[in-house]
Design a protein around this motif. Structure first.
Motif, PDB file in Angstrom:
ATOM      1  N   LYS A 237       0.872  -1.408   0.036  1.00  0.00           N
ATOM      2  CA  LYS A 237      -0.125   0.020   0.009  1.00  0.00           C
ATOM      3  C   LYS A 237       0.945   1.273  -0.082  1.00  0.00           C
ATOM      4  CE  LYS A 237      -4.054   2.094   2.447  1.00  0.00           C
ATOM      5  NZ  LYS A 237      -4.973   1.989   3.526  1.00  0.00           N
ATOM      6  N   PHE A 238       1.965   1.100   0.495  1.00  0.00           N
ATOM      7  CA  PHE A 238       2.894   2.420   0.862  1.00  0.00           C
ATOM      8  C   PHE A 238       4.232   2.344   0.216  1.00  0.00           C
ATOM      9  CE2 PHE A 238      -0.093   2.198   4.292  1.00  0.00           C
ATOM     10  CZ  PHE A 238      -0.597   3.519   4.253  1.00  0.00           C
ATOM     11  N   PHE A 239       4.739   1.296  -0.189  1.00  0.00           N
ATOM     12  CA  PHE A 239       6.396   1.341  -0.515  1.00  0.00           C
ATOM     13  C   PHE A 239       6.484   0.633  -1.829  1.00  0.00           C
ATOM     14  CE2 PHE A 239       5.935   1.520   4.035  1.00  0.00           C
ATOM     15  CZ  PHE A 239       6.417   2.839   4.429  1.00  0.00           C
ATOM     16  N   LYS A 240       5.390  -0.116  -2.312  1.00  0.00           N
ATOM     17  CA  LYS A 240       5.905  -1.276  -3.524  1.00  0.00           C
ATOM     18  C   LYS A 240       6.823  -0.686  -4.599  1.00  0.00           C
ATOM     19  CE  LYS A 240       3.642  -4.874  -5.724  1.00  0.00           C
ATOM     20  NZ  LYS A 240       2.400  -5.512  -6.203  1.00  0.00           N
ATOM     21  N   ASP A 241       6.539   0.521  -5.148  1.00  0.00           N
ATOM     22  CA  ASP A 241       7.422   1.119  -5.840  1.00  0.00           C
ATOM     23  C   ASP A 241       7.502   2.503  -6.099  1.00  0.00           C
ATOM     24  OD1 ASP A 241       4.896   2.017  -7.491  1.00  0.00           O
ATOM     25  OD2 ASP A 241       4.782  -0.108  -8.150  1.00  0.00           O
ATOM     26  N   ASP A 242       8.268   3.183  -6.800  1.00  0.00           N
ATOM     27  CA  ASP A 242       8.140   4.559  -6.817  1.00  0.00           C
ATOM     28  C   ASP A 242       6.924   5.259  -7.152  1.00  0.00           C
ATOM     29  OD1 ASP A 242      11.140   4.280  -6.592  1.00  0.00           O
ATOM     30  OD2 ASP A 242      11.518   4.600  -8.717  1.00  0.00           O
ATOM     31  N   ASN A 243       6.018   4.765  -7.879  1.00  0.00           N
ATOM     32  CA  ASN A 243       4.883   5.334  -7.884  1.00  0.00           C
ATOM     33  C   ASN A 243       4.009   5.447  -6.772  1.00  0.00           C
ATOM     34  OD1 ASN A 243       5.340   6.420 -10.640  1.00  0.00           O
ATOM     35  ND2 ASN A 243       4.157   4.459 -11.430  1.00  0.00           N
ATOM     36  N   VAL A 244       4.041   4.356  -5.942  1.00  0.00           N
ATOM     37  CA  VAL A 244       3.229   4.005  -4.748  1.00  0.00           C
ATOM     38  C   VAL A 244       3.798   4.993  -3.670  1.00  0.00           C
ATOM     39  CG1 VAL A 244       2.708   2.276  -2.897  1.00  0.00           C
ATOM     40  CG2 VAL A 244       2.609   1.724  -5.411  1.00  0.00           C
ATOM     41  N   LEU A 245       5.392   4.904  -3.658  1.00  0.00           N
ATOM     42  CA  LEU A 245       5.994   5.603  -2.535  1.00  0.00           C
ATOM     43  C   LEU A 245       5.652   7.228  -2.649  1.00  0.00           C
ATOM     44  CD1 LEU A 245       7.819   5.524  -0.150  1.00  0.00           C
ATOM     45  CD2 LEU A 245       9.713   5.839  -1.933  1.00  0.00           C
ATOM     46  N   LEU A 246       5.564   7.524  -4.069  1.00  0.00           N
ATOM     47  CA  LEU A 246       5.026   9.090  -4.357  1.00  0.00           C
ATOM     48  C   LEU A 246       3.624   9.306  -3.864  1.00  0.00           C
ATOM     49  CD1 LEU A 246       5.763  11.893  -5.521  1.00  0.00           C
ATOM     50  CD2 LEU A 246       4.871  11.004  -7.695  1.00  0.00           C
ATOM     51  N   ASN A 247       2.667   8.503  -4.074  1.00  0.00           N
ATOM     52  CA  ASN A 247       1.360   8.621  -3.619  1.00  0.00           C
ATOM     53  C   ASN A 247       1.344   8.708  -2.127  1.00  0.00           C
ATOM     54  OD1 ASN A 247      -0.035   8.713  -6.290  1.00  0.00           O
ATOM     55  ND2 ASN A 247      -0.149   6.597  -6.431  1.00  0.00           N
ATOM     56  N   SER A 248       2.003   7.891  -1.490  1.00  0.00           N
ATOM     57  CA  SER A 248       2.067   7.845   0.125  1.00  0.00           C
ATOM     58  C   SER A 248       2.775   9.207   0.559  1.00  0.00           C
ATOM     59  CB  SER A 248       3.059   6.779   0.605  1.00  0.00           C
ATOM     60  OG  SER A 248       2.674   5.457   0.226  1.00  0.00           O
ATOM     61  N   VAL A 249       3.650   9.999  -0.047  1.00  0.00           N
ATOM     62  CA  VAL A 249       3.772  11.055   0.215  1.00  0.00           C
ATOM     63  C   VAL A 249       2.810  12.287   0.061  1.00  0.00           C
ATOM     64  CG1 VAL A 249       5.595  13.242  -0.403  1.00  0.00           C
ATOM     65  CG2 VAL A 249       6.564  10.821  -0.522  1.00  0.00           C
ATOM     66  N   ILE A 250       2.203  12.131  -1.202  1.00  0.00           N
ATOM     67  CA  ILE A 250       0.853  12.914  -1.368  1.00  0.00           C
ATOM     68  C   ILE A 250       0.046  12.841  -0.354  1.00  0.00           C
ATOM     69  CG2 ILE A 250      -0.942  13.371  -3.170  1.00  0.00           C
ATOM     70  CD1 ILE A 250       1.172  12.619  -5.122  1.00  0.00           C
TER      71      ILE A 250
END
Length: 270
Positions: A237-250
């Motif tokens: 949900k939070f760390f799987k790839d760069d896009n997921v990580l960016l969405n977690s920051v947002i």
């Protein structure tokens, strides 16, 4: 450059200051200089952290070629029970890795703690304080006996603070279905306002290391399995790839905005 001299600074309102570092000495800007700006950083400390305002982010992970079955194994189907492979720091940053308590967890059977003194910082230190290298040769022999990828096939993975409170191994451990065991003091875990970490990882302070193995050994099987499932959900949900990580920051930034708006409404109502 002083932040207050930036165009449109406005005491930091609607600004986010990003700091990325893996050393204790690489600190965030002084609190008196940031005003209303948020800190987005890998080395946020609990003593200065502003919940729902500052955002803790992880250090990146290595993308390793893992056997496909590793991430799908149940906790007690893993090859090892608890593992770590990494640098043994000899200076003041992360030097608890050199302690007998940390290194004596290694039993060579189901618990592997493999450390090396080979590091640029250590090399410089040993030139004028060679006595700090006690037992480095013995540790190196253990270190050379295990492949890093092999040790990720483990129910639990040690994630000790190194030259900063954060560790690169955090996401590496999560990515393969291993339960992280943090050893850190004064550390804000990544996206702490979004993730209920208590259902996934375990955390011990550096003066509690003697409790790690007894705690893990007596943990009920059902709890271990539940923690692994929770950790897998957290990673996806939070760390799987760069896009997921960016969405977690947002999401964290939105959480910060909503919390601030809520506080302003409450103040207005009062």
């Amino acid at each position: 450059m002083q932040l207050s001299l930036l165009p449109y600074w406005n005491n930091g309102l609607n600004h986010v200051i990003i700091t990325f570092a893996d050393r204790w000495s690489d600190t965030n800007p002084p609190s008196q200089s940031i005003g209303m700006a948020s800190i987005l950083a890998t080395n946020l400390h609990t003593t200065t952290y502003r919940p729902h305002f500052d955002i803790s982010i992880p250090l990146p992970r290595l993308y390793l070629d893992m056997p496909p079955e590793v991430g799908s194994l149940k906790p007690f189907d893993m090859k090892y029970f608890l593992t770590f492979k990494g640098t043994r720091y000899l200076s003041h940053e992360g030097n608890f890795r050199s302690s007998a308590t940390f290194r004596s967890m290694h039993n060579g059977v189901d618990v592997i703690v493999a450390t090396t003194c080979k590091h640029e910082t250590n090399d410089k230190l040993l030139r004028w304080q060679p006595w700090r290298g006690s037992k480095c040769d013995k540790d190196q022999a253990i270190f050379d006996s295990y492949e890093f990828v092999e040790l990720l096939n483990s129910t639990f993975g040690l994630v000790p603070a190194g030259r900063s409170p954060a560790s690169y191994r955090m996401l590496e451990v999560l990515s393969v279905g291993t339960i992280p065991v943090l050893i850190a003091d004064n550390y804000v875990r990544p996206f702490d306002s979004l993730i209920q970490w208590q259902y996934c990882l375990l955390q011990f302070s550096t003066n509690e290391m003697h409790l790690i193995l007894p705690t893990l050994r007596t943990m009920p099987r059902l709890e271990v399995e539940a923690r692994q499932r929770s950790c897998q959900k957290v990673f996806d949900k939070f760390f799987k790839d760069d896009n997921v990580l960016l969405n977690s920051v947002i999401r964290s930034l939105k959480d910060r905005f909503v919390e601030r708006l809520h506080n302003l409404v409450e103040q207005h109502m009062i």
